[in-house]
Design a protein around this motif. Structure first.
Motif: not given
Length: 371
Positions: A175-187, A189-204
């Protein structure tokens, strides 16, 4: 050393195999990590599934309410549905399951009687005279197969129970995992993109959106259509006076998670039970399953599913058969979304490399340019 494309691919495969071989020699380092990941896998999988189920309702309520309040209301609704299930539906399912196990010897005897009666037909007598196809031989094989099926089901139930007990304390985190995903899940993709070089951002970014839409569509559609199949088959079994209608309807709903061959898997145990009534009941069971699946596939399913995974049916059947032989029933359920994710990533990587490929300059052209 050769530097062609296929040689580079071969070098890569050799390196991967070498790394895997060396890793197997230090398995004492990776075994604890593997056990931790295995223990966390099921809670994470359950959390992800419920995240995609709850997210549409949370987004709808969040249009007029704070997100925390929306999540709380969705949790209350889910608890209410679970309460209704265990209050109204679970007791008859439990009673029918116990009754089916108790009557299993009678079911086997009924099937044996049916096979013996079939041998009396004139056009089957000649076949029945052959030792390999004799009624006694077929009965023994069928009895053994049914016993193995029952033992397999009981063993699977015990295995699932043991697994649940082993990480029961981890399930409290769901239940706590689900709550975290529902409240922060939209963020995420942004965390994943920050780990990639900028030239990959559009396709990623496009790949992440496509994966999210595909998984969400798959989970939501499978849950809703499985509920629909369960209700339709339950009503159909009631109409034909089928024994254990609620239990067999539940089996049809669960096996519907397996693409394409799920209805066939549901038909086999139901047909065995139907033989205790009459051979005509077996035919009626097949009609109920076909009609219910056609209603779901052609009338209601497309309205629920919306965006479907772009995977060819033949590919799906090959994936399901291959996954069943390697991982088992669980692999038959998850193989399609896993394949879809890999396919999306592969297509995006290929498109990126093709779009950003710069052909090497001709050395003679470079000399001419300098002059």
């Amino acid at each position: 050393m050769p530097q062609g494309k296929w040689f580079r691919i071969g070098y890569g495969i050799i390196v991967v195999l070498l790394i895997a071989y060396l890793a197997s020699k230090v398995d004492f380092v990776f075994n604890p990590i593997g056990k931790v990941l295995a223990a966390l896998f099921v809670p994470l999988l359950i959390s992800g599934m419920f995240y995609y189920l709850f997210r549409p309702f949370v987004r709808l309520l969040s249009m007029k309410l704070p997100k925390a309040v929306a999540i709380l209301l969705v949790y209350i609704g889910a608890i209410g549905i679970c309460y209704l299930f265990f209050w109204m539906i679970w007791p008859p399912i439990r009673d029918q399951s116990i009754n089916l196990v108790d009557n299993f010897p009678q079911i086997v005897a009924s099937v044996q009687t049916w096979l013996e009666s079939m041998q009396q037909h004139e056009w089957l007598r000649e076949i029945g005279q052959k030792d390999a196809l004799s009624t006694e031989n077929l009965t023994n094989k069928l009895t053994g197969s049914l016993d193995e099926l029952l033992n397999s089901v009981i063993g699977s139930v015990r295995g699932i129970f043991n697994v649940i007990m082993n990480f029961f304390f981890l399930l409290g985190l769901v239940p706590f995992m689900i709550y975290y995903l529902l409240s922060e899940g939209d963020k995420l993709p942004g965390h994943i993109l920050r780990m990639l070089p900028e030239r990959f951002h559009k396709e990623a970014s496009g790949a992440l959106k496509e994966i999210d839409a595909s998984i969400g569509s798959f989970i939501l559609s499978k849950v809703l259509t499985s509920l629909l199949i369960g209700v339709l088959t339950f009503v159909g079994y009631l109409l034909i006076d089928m024994p254990y209608p609620l239990l067999l309807g539940l089996i049809a709903a669960i096996t519907n998670f397996i693409p394409y061959i799920g209805p066939l898997i549901a038909f086999i145990p139901t047909a065995v039970v139907a033989l205790t009534v009459s051979p005509m009941t077996v035919l009626l069971v097949g009609v109920v399953l076909v009609v219910s699946n056609q209603i779901e596939a052609n009338l209601i399913g497309p309205r629920i599913i919306g965006k479907q995974m772009n995977v060819h049916p033949f590919t799906v059947m090959l994936l399901v058969i291959g996954a069943s032989s390697i991982i088992g029933a669980f692999g038959m359920i998850i193989v399609v979304p896993v394949y879809a994710i890999i396919k999306i990533i592969a297509i995006r990587v290929y498109a990126f490399r093709k779009h950003n490929h710069i052909p090497p300059k001709d050395p003679l052209a470079e000399v001419i340019e300098r002059k």
